[in-house]
Design a protein around this motif. Structure first.
Motif, PDB file in Angstrom:
ATOM      1  N   ASP A  25       0.678  -0.995  -0.562  1.00 62.33           N
ATOM      2  CA  ASP A  25      -0.034   0.026   0.040  1.00 62.33           C
ATOM      3  C   ASP A  25       0.839   0.963  -0.002  1.00 62.33           C
ATOM      4  O   ASP A  25       1.636   1.289   0.556  1.00 62.33           O
ATOM      5  N   LYS A  26       1.031   1.935  -0.649  1.00 62.46           N
ATOM      6  CA  LYS A  26       1.449   3.327  -1.127  1.00 62.46           C
ATOM      7  C   LYS A  26       0.942   4.211  -0.532  1.00 62.46           C
ATOM      8  O   LYS A  26       1.342   5.881  -0.433  1.00 62.46           O
ATOM      9  N   LEU A  27      -0.179   4.610  -0.307  1.00 65.77           N
ATOM     10  CA  LEU A  27      -1.004   5.587   0.155  1.00 65.77           C
ATOM     11  C   LEU A  27       0.089   6.142   1.131  1.00 65.77           C
ATOM     12  O   LEU A  27       0.254   5.697   2.762  1.00 65.77           O
ATOM     13  N   CYS A  28      -0.305   7.533   1.500  1.00 67.97           N
ATOM     14  CA  CYS A  28       0.111   8.374   2.708  1.00 67.97           C
ATOM     15  C   CYS A  28      -0.426   9.589   3.100  1.00 67.97           C
ATOM     16  O   CYS A  28      -1.320   9.897   2.688  1.00 67.97           O
ATOM     17  N   LEU A  29      -0.200   9.497   4.526  1.00 63.54           N
ATOM     18  CA  LEU A  29      -0.936  10.151   4.989  1.00 63.54           C
ATOM     19  C   LEU A  29      -0.656  12.261   4.862  1.00 63.54           C
ATOM     20  O   LEU A  29       0.423  12.708   4.244  1.00 63.54           O
ATOM     21  N   SER A  30      -1.431  12.958   4.443  1.00 66.05           N
ATOM     22  CA  SER A  30      -1.277  14.374   3.680  1.00 66.05           C
ATOM     23  C   SER A  30      -1.956  15.237   4.734  1.00 66.05           C
ATOM     24  O   SER A  30      -2.011  15.134   6.152  1.00 66.05           O
ATOM     25  N   GLN A  31      -1.628  16.469   4.638  1.00 70.70           N
ATOM     26  CA  GLN A  31      -1.585  17.527   5.821  1.00 70.70           C
ATOM     27  C   GLN A  31      -3.579  18.237   6.471  1.00 70.70           C
ATOM     28  O   GLN A  31      -3.744  18.036   7.122  1.00 70.70           O
ATOM     29  N   ASP A  32      -4.179  17.640   5.447  1.00 75.62           N
ATOM     30  CA  ASP A  32      -5.305  18.125   5.471  1.00 75.62           C
ATOM     31  C   ASP A  32      -6.375  16.751   5.803  1.00 75.62           C
ATOM     32  O   ASP A  32      -7.572  16.429   5.354  1.00 75.62           O
ATOM     33  N   ASP A  33      -5.635  15.858   6.296  1.00 75.81           N
ATOM     34  CA  ASP A  33      -6.491  14.686   6.242  1.00 75.81           C
ATOM     35  C   ASP A  33      -6.801  14.678   7.504  1.00 75.81           C
ATOM     36  O   ASP A  33      -6.219  15.049   8.557  1.00 75.81           O
TER      37      ASP A  33
END
Length: 416
Positions: free
Chosen positions: A174-182
């Motif tokens: 899984d390549k999903l990353c946490l972003s600033q607006d999550d």
């Protein structure tokens, strides 16, 4: 003035300057230590100011007597329970179960330390696998890296983002990353001897305060559920109290006010030994269930708020699984699925697990056999559950213990 007198005066002035520099802490007063290199050249040695990272160790080293911090104690609601607080007989009965309570308290102390590490370490840009490993490896270390059925991770770490309310944890690759607006729900489980502490919180990184209202609504709704819970309290009444608090809030986005709704098909629940969802459910809206909570039970009081429909459906690749209770009479449909089932029993029993845990324990090429076990009703799959896209969801949760005399919010910390 003679040349000799001039030299003597200049020498005294220089001496005074040196002494003044020493008094004022100038660089001349504290010269850097010097050392000679292999060629004989003198070099200045710079001091290292790096702080050593604190190494995590088993929680038992902090509590060698096996007595762990208690949670928050609260009196029971309802007048019929007023005698419980002062009853010596009930206190005596409670002490007979002390080993059971200490298992929960140990798990809760691990949970507090792990979530403190998570809250201070998680940053936008990290992959979800990095975040999951950070949390789960911390749980394992604090638990002493014992066998998975002795103590450690109670269920896969939930890291659900935005409109995804629950049951997402990354699979390998899984390549999903946490972003600033999550907006991320962090749901962590810790067990000791099958006694599971289930507690969750929500994290955001948006500096505008965009998510403050939904987070406050859900946190206060969970605290209301905790306060209203207790021996002889009807489950329906807890749901009604939670909804009243939750749905008194609105969230503002782009100048528009959006009502915050309870996710009505998500609930709190009984916790059994090695079984995370056992018996009763605790609604977060009134549902007509007049069943009462009883002495000695353990509950996860969790609430979910949403700016969407307030109703979730399964969607996306599954990662969460658990062996069903009472499947001894069912046969695995193939030799490979039988091998996989034996592996699951030996490593997880009826505790929930995810694909990463199977791989960590040595399994590969297991998907076909896993799906066979699901179709046979031996293993249950729990795919991610989502509200409508573009909506936001938040979660807070605590584990409570219904002692004979008082209730203990065992997972309470100074953070929530």
């Amino acid at each position: 003035m003679s040349a000799e007198e001039q030299v003597e005066i200049e020498s005294k002035v220089n001496d005074l300057k040196i002494n003044d520099n020493k008094d004022n802490g100038s660089p001349e007063a504290s010269p850097e230590p010097k050392e000679e290199d292999s060629t004989g050249t003198t070099t200045t040695k710079k001091k290292k100011n790096k702080k050593k990272k604190k190494k995590l160790v088993s929680i038992d080293s902090s509590y060698p007597d096996g007595i762990f911090p208690e949670g928050e104690w609260m009196d029971y609601p309802l007048d019929v329970n007023s005698h419980r607080t002062t009853s010596e007989e009930l206190r005596y009965l409670d002490r007979q179960q002390n080993n059971k309570w200490e298992d929960f308290r140990k798990g809760a102390e691990i949970h507090r330390r792990v979530r403190h590490k998570a809250q201070s370490s998680i940053k936008p840009g990290m992959t979800m696998i990095e975040i999951a490993n950070l949390i789960e490896d911390s749980v394992r270390t604090y638990a002493g890296n014992e066998h998975t059925l002795k103590s450690g991770v109670g269920f896969p770490t939930g890291l659900s983002l935005n409109h995804v309310a629950a049951h997402y944890t990354p699979n390998t690759g899984d390549k999903l990353c946490l972003s600033q607006d999550d907006i991320m729900k962090v749901d962590i489980g810790v067990h000791v001897n099958g006694r599971i502490c289930d507690s969750a919180f929500t994290m955001t990184f948006n500096e505008t305060g965009k998510y403050d209202a939904i987070m406050k609504a859900v946190k206060e709704a969970t605290n209301t559920g905790v306060k209203e819970s207790g021996i002889d309290v009807r489950l329906n009444d807890i749901g009604a109290a939670i909804q009243e608090v939750m749905e008194s809030y609105e969230m503002e986005e782009n100048g528009k006010l959006i009502p915050i709704k309870c996710i009505r098909n998500l609930n709190g629940h009984n916790i059994g030994e090695f079984v995370i969802h056992s018996g009763k459910t605790v609604p977060i809206v009134p549902n007509g269930d007049m069943t009462k909570m009883e002495e000695g039970e353990t509950f996860a009081i969790e609430t979910f708020g949403s700016t969407g429909n307030g109703y979730v459906l399964p969607e996306g690749e599954c990662s969460h699984y658990a062996m069903n209770v009472g499947v001894e009479g069912l046969s695995a449909p193939s030799e490979r699925s039988r091998q996989l089932l034996n592996h699951i029993k030996a490593n997880f029993g009826t505790l929930p697990w995810c694909r990463r845990y199977l791989e960590r324990s040595g399994e590969d090429k297991y998907l076909f056999a896993l799906n066979q076990l699901v179709r046979a009703g031996i293993v249950e799959e729990y795919p991610p559950i989502v509200d409508k896209r573009g909506s936001y969801t938040a979660q807070y949760e605590h584990t409570i213990l219904l002692h004979p005399h008082r209730k203990e919010v065992v997972t309470r910390g100074d953070d929530y």
